[in-house]
Write a protein that holds these residues in place. Structure first.
Motif, PDB file in Angstrom:
ATOM      1  N   THR A  63       0.825  -1.208   0.000  1.00 26.41           N
ATOM      2  CA  THR A  63       0.000   0.000   0.000  1.00 26.41           C
ATOM      3  C   THR A  63       0.860   1.260   0.000  1.00 26.41           C
ATOM      4  OG1 THR A  63      -1.770  -1.128   1.203  1.00 26.41           O
ATOM      5  CG2 THR A  63      -1.776   1.287   1.246  1.00 26.41           C
ATOM      6  N   TYR A  71      -6.114   4.830   4.801  1.00 25.53           N
ATOM      7  CA  TYR A  71      -4.898   4.471   5.534  1.00 25.53           C
ATOM      8  C   TYR A  71      -4.050   5.701   5.837  1.00 25.53           C
ATOM      9  CZ  TYR A  71      -6.075  -0.331   4.269  1.00 25.53           C
ATOM     10  OH  TYR A  71      -6.716  -1.522   4.134  1.00 25.53           O
ATOM     11  N   THR A  75      -2.906   6.875   9.694  1.00 23.96           N
ATOM     12  CA  THR A  75      -1.542   7.134  10.147  1.00 23.96           C
ATOM     13  C   THR A  75      -1.405   8.531  10.733  1.00 23.96           C
ATOM     14  OG1 THR A  75      -0.481   5.558   8.646  1.00 23.96           O
ATOM     15  CG2 THR A  75       0.853   7.425   9.360  1.00 23.96           C
ATOM     16  N   TYR A  93       3.506   1.503   3.309  1.00 29.03           N
ATOM     17  CA  TYR A  93       3.268   0.529   4.372  1.00 29.03           C
ATOM     18  C   TYR A  93       3.960  -0.798   4.045  1.00 29.03           C
ATOM     19  CZ  TYR A  93      -0.355   3.875   5.677  1.00 29.03           C
ATOM     20  OH  TYR A  93      -1.022   5.015   6.036  1.00 29.03           O
ATOM     21  N   GLU A  95       5.516  -4.477   4.423  1.00 28.20           N
ATOM     22  CA  GLU A  95       5.025  -5.612   5.201  1.00 28.20           C
ATOM     23  C   GLU A  95       6.124  -6.587   5.570  1.00 28.20           C
ATOM     24  OE1 GLU A  95       1.794  -7.320   3.008  1.00 28.20           O
ATOM     25  OE2 GLU A  95       0.779  -5.389   2.752  1.00 28.20           O
ATOM     26  N   ASP A 139       5.581   3.904   7.189  1.00 31.99           N
ATOM     27  CA  ASP A 139       4.865   3.461   8.379  1.00 31.99           C
ATOM     28  C   ASP A 139       5.067   1.964   8.536  1.00 31.99           C
ATOM     29  OD1 ASP A 139       3.035   2.750  10.344  1.00 31.99           O
ATOM     30  OD2 ASP A 139       1.507   4.157   9.665  1.00 31.99           O
ATOM     31  N   GLN A 141       3.795  -0.143  10.660  1.00 35.97           N
ATOM     32  CA  GLN A 141       2.788  -0.816  11.486  1.00 35.97           C
ATOM     33  C   GLN A 141       2.483  -2.233  11.037  1.00 35.97           C
ATOM     34  OE1 GLN A 141      -1.534   0.175  10.695  1.00 35.97           O
ATOM     35  NE2 GLN A 141      -0.619   2.113  10.071  1.00 35.97           N
ATOM     36  N   ARG A 142       2.741  -2.579   9.774  1.00 33.59           N
ATOM     37  CA  ARG A 142       2.426  -3.927   9.297  1.00 33.59           C
ATOM     38  C   ARG A 142       3.575  -4.908   9.553  1.00 33.59           C
ATOM     39  NH1 ARG A 142      -1.060  -2.543   3.755  1.00 33.59           N
ATOM     40  NH2 ARG A 142      -2.458  -1.056   4.813  1.00 33.59           N
TER      41      ARG A 142
END
Length: 552
Positions: A63, A71, A75, A93, A95, A139, A141-142
Protein backbone atom coordinates in the motif's frame (compact mmCIF):
# COMPACT_ATOMS: atom_id res chain seq x y z
CA UNK A 1 17.90 -5.86 55.18
CA UNK A 2 19.39 -2.43 55.81
CA UNK A 3 17.99 0.33 53.58
CA UNK A 4 20.00 1.17 50.50
CA UNK A 5 21.86 4.47 50.82
CA UNK A 6 20.81 6.64 47.91
CA UNK A 7 24.10 8.41 47.37
CA UNK A 8 26.23 8.63 44.28
CA UNK A 9 29.01 6.65 45.93
CA UNK A 10 26.68 3.68 46.06
CA UNK A 11 25.18 4.42 42.66
CA UNK A 12 28.35 5.19 40.80
CA UNK A 13 30.73 2.53 42.06
CA UNK A 14 28.82 -0.49 43.31
CA UNK A 15 26.50 -0.48 40.32
CA UNK A 16 29.36 -0.11 37.87
CA UNK A 17 31.15 -3.04 39.44
CA UNK A 18 28.15 -5.39 39.40
CA UNK A 19 25.90 -4.27 36.54
CA UNK A 20 25.87 -6.28 33.34
CA UNK A 21 23.40 -6.00 30.48
CA UNK A 22 21.56 -8.95 28.96
CA UNK A 23 23.56 -8.79 25.74
CA UNK A 24 26.85 -8.86 27.64
CA UNK A 25 25.91 -12.26 29.05
CA UNK A 26 25.47 -14.09 25.72
CA UNK A 27 26.41 -13.71 22.06
CA UNK A 28 23.29 -14.18 19.95
CA UNK A 29 22.86 -14.25 16.20
CA UNK A 30 19.83 -14.94 14.03
CA UNK A 31 19.25 -15.42 10.28
CA UNK A 32 18.17 -12.50 8.10
CA UNK A 33 16.20 -12.44 4.83
CA UNK A 34 18.14 -12.21 1.60
CA UNK A 35 18.41 -8.64 0.35
CA UNK A 36 16.45 -8.10 -2.89
CA UNK A 37 18.42 -7.18 -5.99
CA UNK A 38 18.64 -3.45 -6.64
CA UNK A 39 15.77 -2.57 -8.98
CA UNK A 40 16.65 1.10 -9.41
CA UNK A 41 19.37 2.98 -11.18
CA UNK A 42 20.17 6.67 -10.91
CA UNK A 43 18.37 7.34 -14.22
CA UNK A 44 15.33 5.12 -13.56
CA UNK A 45 13.07 8.17 -13.33
CA UNK A 46 13.19 11.84 -14.18
CA UNK A 47 10.20 13.17 -12.26
CA UNK A 48 8.61 12.55 -8.88
CA UNK A 49 5.62 10.90 -10.58
CA UNK A 50 7.94 8.56 -12.49
CA UNK A 51 9.72 7.71 -9.26
CA UNK A 52 6.51 6.77 -7.42
CA UNK A 53 5.35 4.72 -10.39
CA UNK A 54 8.64 2.80 -10.35
CA UNK A 55 8.34 2.25 -6.61
CA UNK A 56 4.82 0.88 -6.97
CA UNK A 57 6.02 -1.54 -9.61
CA UNK A 58 8.92 -2.71 -7.44
CA UNK A 59 6.77 -3.15 -4.32
CA UNK A 60 3.87 -4.91 -5.99
CA UNK A 61 0.79 -4.96 -3.77
CA UNK A 62 2.29 -2.89 -0.95
CA UNK A 63 0.00 0.00 0.00
CA UNK A 64 1.15 3.50 -0.95
CA UNK A 65 -1.41 6.00 0.32
CA UNK A 66 -1.94 9.67 -0.44
CA UNK A 67 -4.22 12.36 0.93
CA UNK A 68 -7.86 11.21 0.90
CA UNK A 69 -6.97 7.57 1.42
CA UNK A 70 -8.29 5.90 4.59
CA UNK A 71 -4.90 4.47 5.53
CA UNK A 72 -3.29 7.88 5.10
CA UNK A 73 -5.73 9.44 7.57
CA UNK A 74 -5.29 6.55 10.00
CA UNK A 75 -1.54 7.13 10.15
CA UNK A 76 -1.87 10.90 10.59
CA UNK A 77 -4.28 10.28 13.49
CA UNK A 78 -1.57 8.26 15.27
CA UNK A 79 0.69 11.31 15.61
CA UNK A 80 0.32 11.97 19.31
CA UNK A 81 1.64 15.54 19.61
CA UNK A 82 -0.70 17.65 17.54
CA UNK A 83 1.84 20.39 16.79
CA UNK A 84 4.10 17.80 15.11
CA UNK A 85 1.60 16.60 12.55
CA UNK A 86 2.59 17.07 8.92
CA UNK A 87 0.83 15.95 5.76
CA UNK A 88 3.25 14.08 3.50
CA UNK A 89 3.01 13.41 -0.20
CA UNK A 90 2.79 9.67 0.42
CA UNK A 91 2.77 7.11 3.19
CA UNK A 92 4.17 3.66 2.39
CA UNK A 93 3.27 0.53 4.37
CA UNK A 94 5.97 -2.15 3.96
CA UNK A 95 5.03 -5.61 5.20
CA UNK A 96 8.42 -7.36 5.24
CA UNK A 97 12.11 -6.50 5.65
CA UNK A 98 12.45 -7.11 1.92
CA UNK A 99 9.95 -4.33 1.24
CA UNK A 100 11.95 -2.00 3.47
CA UNK A 101 15.06 -2.98 1.53
CA UNK A 102 13.39 -1.95 -1.74
CA UNK A 103 12.34 1.35 -0.16
CA UNK A 104 15.88 2.08 0.99
CA UNK A 105 17.31 1.23 -2.43
CA UNK A 106 14.70 3.51 -3.96
CA UNK A 107 15.36 6.39 -1.61
CA UNK A 108 19.12 6.12 -2.06
CA UNK A 109 18.53 6.78 -5.76
CA UNK A 110 15.51 9.12 -5.68
CA UNK A 111 16.18 11.24 -2.60
CA UNK A 112 16.82 14.36 -4.66
CA UNK A 113 13.08 14.52 -5.34
CA UNK A 114 12.41 14.61 -1.59
CA UNK A 115 14.87 16.97 0.03
CA UNK A 116 12.91 16.84 3.29
CA UNK A 117 13.91 13.23 3.83
CA UNK A 118 11.94 10.07 4.46
CA UNK A 119 10.55 9.64 7.96
CA UNK A 120 10.23 6.28 9.70
CA UNK A 121 7.13 5.86 11.88
CA UNK A 122 6.72 3.28 14.62
CA UNK A 123 4.21 4.54 17.16
CA UNK A 124 4.18 8.24 16.32
CA UNK A 125 4.69 9.45 19.90
CA UNK A 126 8.13 11.04 20.00
CA UNK A 127 8.07 14.83 20.28
CA UNK A 128 10.95 15.84 18.01
CA UNK A 129 9.19 15.27 14.69
CA UNK A 130 11.42 12.34 13.75
CA UNK A 131 8.46 10.32 12.49
CA UNK A 132 7.12 13.21 10.42
CA UNK A 133 7.94 14.49 6.95
CA UNK A 134 6.13 16.57 4.32
CA UNK A 135 7.59 14.19 1.71
CA UNK A 136 7.29 10.45 2.40
CA UNK A 137 6.65 8.49 5.61
CA UNK A 138 7.45 4.81 5.92
CA UNK A 139 4.87 3.46 8.38
CA UNK A 140 6.10 0.17 9.85
CA UNK A 141 2.79 -0.82 11.49
CA UNK A 142 2.43 -3.93 9.30
CA UNK A 143 5.74 -5.28 10.59
CA UNK A 144 4.40 -5.86 14.08
CA UNK A 145 4.77 -9.57 14.77
CA UNK A 146 5.92 -10.98 18.11
CA UNK A 147 7.57 -14.42 18.29
CA UNK A 148 9.31 -16.39 21.02
CA UNK A 149 12.45 -17.54 19.18
CA UNK A 150 14.19 -19.26 22.09
CA UNK A 151 12.08 -20.82 24.84
CA UNK A 152 14.17 -22.43 27.60
CA UNK A 153 12.60 -24.90 30.03
CA UNK A 154 10.80 -23.47 33.06
CA UNK A 155 13.50 -24.71 35.45
CA UNK A 156 16.25 -23.02 33.43
CA UNK A 157 18.04 -19.89 34.59
CA UNK A 158 17.79 -18.54 31.04
CA UNK A 159 14.99 -16.29 29.79
CA UNK A 160 13.23 -16.54 26.44
CA UNK A 161 14.34 -14.31 23.55
CA UNK A 162 11.60 -12.43 21.73
CA UNK A 163 11.55 -11.28 18.11
CA UNK A 164 9.43 -8.14 17.83
CA UNK A 165 8.56 -6.23 14.68
CA UNK A 166 9.89 -2.70 14.39
CA UNK A 167 6.37 -1.36 13.82
CA UNK A 168 4.77 -3.08 16.82
CA UNK A 169 3.00 -1.07 19.46
CA UNK A 170 3.20 -2.07 23.11
CA UNK A 171 -0.32 -3.47 23.10
CA UNK A 172 0.55 -5.83 20.23
CA UNK A 173 3.37 -7.38 22.23
CA UNK A 174 1.54 -7.66 25.55
CA UNK A 175 -1.40 -9.33 23.80
CA UNK A 176 0.86 -11.79 21.99
CA UNK A 177 2.65 -12.83 25.19
CA UNK A 178 -0.45 -13.16 27.37
CA UNK A 179 -0.55 -16.65 28.83
CA UNK A 180 2.94 -17.66 27.64
CA UNK A 181 4.62 -17.14 31.02
CA UNK A 182 6.93 -14.49 29.55
CA UNK A 183 6.83 -10.72 29.82
CA UNK A 184 8.20 -7.85 27.75
CA UNK A 185 10.16 -4.97 29.21
CA UNK A 186 8.28 -2.47 27.12
CA UNK A 187 6.31 0.79 27.00
CA UNK A 188 3.81 1.73 29.67
CA UNK A 189 0.87 2.52 27.39
CA UNK A 190 -0.62 0.37 24.64
CA UNK A 191 -0.23 2.83 21.76
CA UNK A 192 3.48 3.61 22.25
CA UNK A 193 5.69 2.21 19.50
CA UNK A 194 8.25 -0.40 20.48
CA UNK A 195 10.87 0.87 18.01
CA UNK A 196 11.29 4.42 19.26
CA UNK A 197 10.89 3.28 22.86
CA UNK A 198 13.77 0.78 22.68
CA UNK A 199 16.07 2.92 20.53
CA UNK A 200 15.75 5.79 23.02
CA UNK A 201 16.49 3.80 26.17
CA UNK A 202 13.23 2.25 27.31
CA UNK A 203 12.13 2.99 30.90
CA UNK A 204 9.54 0.24 31.54
CA UNK A 205 7.16 -0.71 34.34
CA UNK A 206 9.62 -3.39 35.56
CA UNK A 207 12.78 -1.35 35.02
CA UNK A 208 13.48 -1.39 38.76
CA UNK A 209 14.01 -5.14 38.60
CA UNK A 210 15.32 -5.78 35.09
CA UNK A 211 16.87 -2.48 33.94
CA UNK A 212 16.01 -0.57 30.79
CA UNK A 213 14.60 -2.02 27.60
CA UNK A 214 17.69 -1.20 25.57
CA UNK A 215 19.93 -3.12 27.99
CA UNK A 216 17.89 -6.25 27.25
CA UNK A 217 18.08 -5.99 23.44
CA UNK A 218 20.51 -8.65 22.19
CA UNK A 219 20.37 -8.15 18.39
CA UNK A 220 18.73 -6.08 15.66
CA UNK A 221 17.58 -6.94 12.16
CA UNK A 222 18.30 -3.74 10.27
CA UNK A 223 18.06 -2.45 6.71
CA UNK A 224 20.87 -0.11 5.67
CA UNK A 225 20.48 2.76 3.21
CA UNK A 226 22.00 0.54 0.52
CA UNK A 227 19.11 -1.88 1.00
CA UNK A 228 21.27 -4.56 2.58
CA UNK A 229 19.49 -6.49 5.34
CA UNK A 230 21.93 -7.24 8.16
CA UNK A 231 22.00 -8.77 11.62
CA UNK A 232 23.42 -6.26 14.07
CA UNK A 233 24.92 -7.54 17.31
CA UNK A 234 27.50 -6.30 19.85
CA UNK A 235 29.93 -8.95 18.65
CA UNK A 236 29.89 -8.92 14.83
CA UNK A 237 31.09 -6.48 12.18
CA UNK A 238 28.16 -4.18 12.98
CA UNK A 239 29.01 -3.78 16.65
CA UNK A 240 29.40 -0.02 16.17
CA UNK A 241 25.87 0.15 14.78
CA UNK A 242 24.52 -1.85 17.72
CA UNK A 243 26.27 0.54 20.10
CA UNK A 244 24.73 3.57 18.37
CA UNK A 245 21.27 2.04 18.75
CA UNK A 246 21.63 1.68 22.54
CA UNK A 247 20.05 5.01 23.36
CA UNK A 248 20.61 7.01 20.15
CA UNK A 249 19.03 4.76 17.52
CA UNK A 250 16.50 7.27 16.25
CA UNK A 251 19.29 9.66 15.18
CA UNK A 252 19.22 7.90 11.81
CA UNK A 253 21.51 4.96 10.97
CA UNK A 254 19.16 2.47 9.29
CA UNK A 255 15.69 0.98 9.66
CA UNK A 256 15.20 -1.62 12.39
CA UNK A 257 12.72 -4.19 11.11
CA UNK A 258 12.98 -6.59 14.07
CA UNK A 259 14.27 -6.38 17.62
CA UNK A 260 15.58 -9.42 19.46
CA UNK A 261 15.15 -8.81 23.18
CA UNK A 262 15.43 -10.85 26.33
CA UNK A 263 12.09 -11.44 28.04
CA UNK A 264 11.51 -11.74 31.76
CA UNK A 265 9.13 -13.99 33.71
CA UNK A 266 5.50 -12.87 33.75
CA UNK A 267 4.97 -11.46 37.27
CA UNK A 268 1.30 -12.44 37.25
CA UNK A 269 -1.03 -9.89 38.79
CA UNK A 270 0.02 -6.31 39.44
CA UNK A 271 -1.45 -4.42 42.40
CA UNK A 272 -1.90 -0.73 41.62
CA UNK A 273 -2.74 1.86 44.23
CA UNK A 274 -3.66 5.34 43.04
CA UNK A 275 -3.30 7.59 46.08
CA UNK A 276 -4.31 11.27 45.96
CA UNK A 277 -3.94 14.22 48.31
CA UNK A 278 -5.13 17.80 48.22
CA UNK A 279 -2.69 20.70 48.21
CA UNK A 280 -2.89 21.23 51.99
CA UNK A 281 -1.12 17.87 52.42
CA UNK A 282 1.88 18.98 50.32
CA UNK A 283 4.56 18.96 53.04
CA UNK A 284 3.52 15.53 54.27
CA UNK A 285 3.47 14.10 50.74
CA UNK A 286 6.86 15.61 49.87
CA UNK A 287 8.53 14.35 53.05
CA UNK A 288 7.18 10.81 52.66
CA UNK A 289 8.02 10.60 48.98
CA UNK A 290 11.59 11.85 49.44
CA UNK A 291 12.09 9.34 52.28
CA UNK A 292 10.77 6.50 50.12
CA UNK A 293 13.04 7.45 47.21
CA UNK A 294 15.98 7.42 49.64
CA UNK A 295 15.36 4.14 51.42
CA UNK A 296 13.34 1.74 49.26
CA UNK A 297 14.92 -1.68 48.71
CA UNK A 298 12.02 -3.48 47.04
CA UNK A 299 12.57 -4.02 43.31
CA UNK A 300 8.93 -5.06 42.83
CA UNK A 301 7.83 -1.49 43.56
CA UNK A 302 7.48 1.09 40.78
CA UNK A 303 6.08 4.43 42.02
CA UNK A 304 5.74 7.87 40.50
CA UNK A 305 4.67 11.14 42.13
CA UNK A 306 2.47 13.41 39.99
CA UNK A 307 1.14 16.95 40.22
CA UNK A 308 -2.27 17.64 38.62
CA UNK A 309 -5.11 20.14 38.56
CA UNK A 310 -8.06 17.83 39.23
CA UNK A 311 -10.44 16.66 41.94
CA UNK A 312 -8.43 14.70 44.55
CA UNK A 313 -11.59 12.94 45.76
CA UNK A 314 -12.51 11.78 42.24
CA UNK A 315 -9.18 11.25 40.52
CA UNK A 316 -10.52 9.36 37.52
CA UNK A 317 -12.76 12.24 36.42
CA UNK A 318 -11.80 15.46 34.66
CA UNK A 319 -14.32 17.70 36.42
CA UNK A 320 -15.20 21.27 35.33
CA UNK A 321 -12.33 23.70 35.74
CA UNK A 322 -13.87 25.69 38.60
CA UNK A 323 -14.19 22.50 40.67
CA UNK A 324 -10.57 21.38 40.32
CA UNK A 325 -7.83 21.68 42.89
CA UNK A 326 -4.09 21.24 42.81
CA UNK A 327 -3.60 17.59 43.60
CA UNK A 328 -0.74 15.22 44.37
CA UNK A 329 -1.03 11.65 43.20
CA UNK A 330 1.16 8.62 43.79
CA UNK A 331 0.88 5.93 41.14
CA UNK A 332 2.06 2.98 43.24
CA UNK A 333 2.61 -0.29 41.38
CA UNK A 334 3.61 -3.58 42.97
CA UNK A 335 4.43 -6.60 40.82
CA UNK A 336 3.36 -10.01 42.04
CA UNK A 337 -0.17 -9.20 43.17
CA UNK A 338 0.58 -9.42 46.90
CA UNK A 339 -1.57 -6.90 48.79
CA UNK A 340 0.26 -7.54 52.06
CA UNK A 341 3.64 -6.71 50.50
CA UNK A 342 2.08 -3.71 48.77
CA UNK A 343 0.89 -2.42 52.15
CA UNK A 344 4.31 -3.02 53.73
CA UNK A 345 6.01 -1.05 50.93
CA UNK A 346 3.55 1.80 50.46
CA UNK A 347 1.56 1.86 53.69
CA UNK A 348 3.23 5.03 54.96
CA UNK A 349 1.42 6.95 52.19
CA UNK A 350 -2.12 6.02 53.25
CA UNK A 351 -2.55 8.47 56.13
CA UNK A 352 -4.13 11.78 55.16
CA UNK A 353 -4.99 10.73 51.61
CA UNK A 354 -8.08 12.23 50.00
CA UNK A 355 -8.70 9.01 48.09
CA UNK A 356 -7.10 5.61 47.59
CA UNK A 357 -8.12 3.34 44.73
CA UNK A 358 -6.82 -0.23 44.52
CA UNK A 359 -6.92 -2.13 41.25
CA UNK A 360 -5.55 -5.44 39.99
CA UNK A 361 -4.07 -5.78 36.52
CA UNK A 362 -2.29 -8.36 34.43
CA UNK A 363 0.54 -7.18 32.20
CA UNK A 364 -1.90 -7.38 29.28
CA UNK A 365 -4.33 -4.98 30.96
CA UNK A 366 -1.78 -2.79 32.78
CA UNK A 367 -1.03 -1.03 29.49
CA UNK A 368 -4.44 0.67 29.88
CA UNK A 369 -3.68 2.22 33.28
CA UNK A 370 -2.06 5.43 32.05
CA UNK A 371 -3.86 5.91 28.75
CA UNK A 372 -6.47 8.33 30.10
CA UNK A 373 -3.65 10.71 31.12
CA UNK A 374 -2.42 11.05 27.55
CA UNK A 375 -5.29 11.53 25.06
CA UNK A 376 -4.69 12.29 21.39
CA UNK A 377 -5.63 15.48 19.58
CA UNK A 378 -3.77 18.04 21.71
CA UNK A 379 -0.67 20.17 21.43
CA UNK A 380 1.68 18.92 24.10
CA UNK A 381 5.20 18.79 25.40
CA UNK A 382 6.68 15.71 27.00
CA UNK A 383 10.12 16.60 28.29
CA UNK A 384 12.23 15.81 31.32
CA UNK A 385 15.59 15.59 33.02
CA UNK A 386 17.33 13.16 35.34
CA UNK A 387 18.35 13.76 38.94
CA UNK A 388 20.01 11.62 41.59
CA UNK A 389 18.13 12.88 44.64
CA UNK A 390 14.61 13.99 45.48
CA UNK A 391 14.15 16.22 48.51
CA UNK A 392 11.27 18.05 50.14
CA UNK A 393 12.66 21.34 48.84
CA UNK A 394 13.01 19.88 45.35
CA UNK A 395 9.32 19.01 45.33
CA UNK A 396 8.30 22.37 46.77
CA UNK A 397 10.17 24.24 44.05
CA UNK A 398 9.02 22.07 41.13
CA UNK A 399 5.42 22.27 42.36
CA UNK A 400 5.67 26.06 42.55
CA UNK A 401 6.86 26.20 38.93
CA UNK A 402 4.14 23.77 37.83
CA UNK A 403 1.42 25.69 39.69
CA UNK A 404 2.49 29.02 38.18
CA UNK A 405 2.51 27.46 34.71
CA UNK A 406 -0.98 26.02 35.08
CA UNK A 407 -2.35 29.27 36.49
CA UNK A 408 -0.80 31.04 33.51
CA UNK A 409 -2.57 28.64 31.14
CA UNK A 410 -5.90 29.40 32.78
CA UNK A 411 -5.22 33.16 32.73
CA UNK A 412 -4.70 32.86 28.95
CA UNK A 413 -8.04 31.14 28.46
CA UNK A 414 -6.80 27.54 28.30
CA UNK A 415 -8.16 24.49 30.08
CA UNK A 416 -4.98 22.67 31.26
CA UNK A 417 -6.65 19.29 30.69
CA UNK A 418 -4.25 16.52 31.65
CA UNK A 419 -1.21 18.77 32.10
CA UNK A 420 0.98 17.16 34.75
CA UNK A 421 4.47 16.92 36.22
CA UNK A 422 5.97 13.57 37.26
CA UNK A 423 8.92 12.32 39.27
CA UNK A 424 9.54 8.66 38.39
CA UNK A 425 11.45 6.53 40.88
CA UNK A 426 14.36 4.49 39.52
CA UNK A 427 16.02 1.80 41.62
CA UNK A 428 19.68 2.52 42.44
CA UNK A 429 22.16 0.99 40.02
CA UNK A 430 19.39 -0.41 37.79
CA UNK A 431 19.35 -3.37 40.21
CA UNK A 432 22.57 -4.63 38.63
CA UNK A 433 21.04 -4.87 35.15
CA UNK A 434 22.65 -1.80 33.58
CA UNK A 435 25.87 -1.19 31.65
CA UNK A 436 29.24 -1.48 33.37
CA UNK A 437 30.34 2.05 32.48
CA UNK A 438 29.22 5.05 30.45
CA UNK A 439 31.06 4.01 27.29
CA UNK A 440 29.28 0.64 26.98
CA UNK A 441 26.12 2.17 25.49
CA UNK A 442 25.47 5.29 23.43
CA UNK A 443 23.28 6.60 26.25
CA UNK A 444 25.71 6.75 29.19
CA UNK A 445 23.65 5.40 32.07
CA UNK A 446 25.86 3.30 34.31
CA UNK A 447 24.66 5.64 37.06
CA UNK A 448 20.91 5.36 37.52
CA UNK A 449 18.83 8.41 38.32
CA UNK A 450 15.23 9.38 38.84
CA UNK A 451 13.42 10.74 35.80
CA UNK A 452 11.35 13.92 35.79
CA UNK A 453 8.77 14.70 33.14
CA UNK A 454 6.67 17.72 32.23
CA UNK A 455 3.63 16.78 30.17
CA UNK A 456 1.75 19.90 29.09
CA UNK A 457 -1.51 19.78 27.15
CA UNK A 458 -3.18 22.68 25.33
CA UNK A 459 -5.48 23.43 22.40
CA UNK A 460 -4.88 27.10 21.59
CA UNK A 461 -1.84 27.52 19.33
CA UNK A 462 -1.20 30.95 20.84
CA UNK A 463 -0.08 29.19 24.05
CA UNK A 464 2.70 27.22 22.37
CA UNK A 465 5.42 29.82 22.90
CA UNK A 466 4.35 30.31 26.52
CA UNK A 467 4.45 26.56 27.25
CA UNK A 468 7.90 26.08 25.74
CA UNK A 469 9.23 29.14 27.56
CA UNK A 470 7.89 27.89 30.89
CA UNK A 471 9.44 24.47 30.39
CA UNK A 472 12.84 25.61 29.09
CA UNK A 473 13.48 28.69 31.20
CA UNK A 474 11.77 27.73 34.43
CA UNK A 475 11.28 23.98 34.96
CA UNK A 476 14.26 22.74 32.92
CA UNK A 477 16.50 25.53 34.23
CA UNK A 478 15.59 24.68 37.82
CA UNK A 479 16.17 20.96 37.32
CA UNK A 480 19.57 21.62 35.77
CA UNK A 481 20.61 23.96 38.58
CA UNK A 482 19.34 21.54 41.20
CA UNK A 483 21.39 18.61 39.93
CA UNK A 484 24.48 20.73 39.34
CA UNK A 485 24.17 22.08 42.88
CA UNK A 486 24.47 18.60 44.34
CA UNK A 487 28.14 18.54 43.34
CA UNK A 488 27.90 14.93 42.13
CA UNK A 489 29.39 13.26 39.04
CA UNK A 490 27.62 13.58 35.71
CA UNK A 491 24.35 11.82 35.01
CA UNK A 492 22.63 11.80 31.64
CA UNK A 493 19.07 12.54 30.60
CA UNK A 494 16.73 9.82 29.41
CA UNK A 495 16.79 10.19 25.59
CA UNK A 496 13.06 9.56 25.07
CA UNK A 497 12.18 12.61 27.20
CA UNK A 498 14.57 15.14 25.66
CA UNK A 499 13.51 18.51 24.28
CA UNK A 500 14.88 20.41 21.29
CA UNK A 501 16.62 22.65 23.83
CA UNK A 502 18.16 19.76 25.83
CA UNK A 503 21.94 19.90 25.87
CA UNK A 504 23.75 17.25 23.84
CA UNK A 505 26.35 16.84 26.60
CA UNK A 506 23.58 16.06 29.09
CA UNK A 507 22.11 13.29 26.94
CA UNK A 508 25.04 11.42 25.40
CA UNK A 509 28.13 13.09 26.84
CA UNK A 510 30.98 14.60 24.87
CA UNK A 511 32.87 11.38 24.07
CA UNK A 512 29.81 9.35 23.13
CA UNK A 513 28.54 12.16 20.92
CA UNK A 514 31.84 12.23 18.99
CA UNK A 515 31.56 8.49 18.43
CA UNK A 516 27.95 8.88 17.24
CA UNK A 517 29.08 11.43 14.66
CA UNK A 518 31.59 8.93 13.25
CA UNK A 519 29.02 6.13 13.07
CA UNK A 520 26.39 8.39 11.48
CA UNK A 521 28.91 9.50 8.84
CA UNK A 522 29.81 5.86 8.14
CA UNK A 523 26.27 4.52 7.66
CA UNK A 524 24.56 7.68 6.37
CA UNK A 525 27.34 9.59 4.56
CA UNK A 526 24.92 11.81 2.61
CA UNK A 527 22.67 12.65 5.60
CA UNK A 528 19.62 11.01 4.03
CA UNK A 529 18.09 10.27 7.43
CA UNK A 530 17.45 13.85 8.43
CA UNK A 531 14.17 14.13 10.33
CA UNK A 532 13.81 15.06 14.01
CA UNK A 533 17.11 15.31 15.86
CA UNK A 534 19.89 15.51 13.26
CA UNK A 535 23.44 15.38 14.57
CA UNK A 536 26.13 17.55 13.05
CA UNK A 537 28.05 15.31 10.67
CA UNK A 538 29.84 17.15 7.88
CA UNK A 539 27.14 16.12 5.38
CA UNK A 540 24.26 17.20 7.63
CA UNK A 541 25.95 20.55 8.31
CA UNK A 542 26.69 21.10 4.61
CA UNK A 543 23.04 20.50 3.74
CA UNK A 544 21.89 22.85 6.48
CA UNK A 545 19.97 20.02 8.17
CA UNK A 546 21.92 19.59 11.42
CA UNK A 547 20.14 20.76 14.56
CA UNK A 548 22.06 18.88 17.26
CA UNK A 549 25.59 20.07 17.96
CA UNK A 550 28.27 19.60 20.59
CA UNK A 551 27.76 22.06 23.44
CA UNK A 552 31.36 23.28 23.43
Amino acid sequence: MAPLIHSLVWLGFLSAANAITAWQKSNYTFPVPESPANAFSADSFSTKADAIAALKTALGNVTIAGSGDYYYGQTIARVWTNQRKTYPDYIVYPETPEHVSILMQFYSKANSFWGDGFAIMGGGHFDTGGAQSPSVIMDLQRISNTEIVTNPPKNSSEYAILKIGGGAEAGDVYDALDGTGWAFLGPRAASIGVGGFLLGGGIAFQTNEYGTGVDNVVALEMVLLSGEIVMVTPYNEYSDLFWACTGAGWLGFGVVTHFYIRSNPDPGMVTVGTIAWSEDQADQVFEKTAAFWEGNNDVSAFPALLYYLKDPSDISALVPLRERKFTFQLNALYFGGDQKKFNETYGQFFEGASSIVFEEYSLKTLQQYLLTNYPYGYNRLFYGKSHTNSTKEFYQNTFAIYKETVNGMIARGEDPGHTLWVDEYVFPGWNGAGPTDDSVTAWPHSTSAHITLTSGEWTNNSLTEYMYDRDENYMMAYLRDFQNGLGEPDIYDYPNYIAQYSKTSEIWGEQNYKKLLEIKAKYDPECLFNRGRVIATDACVAKGLANTFADS
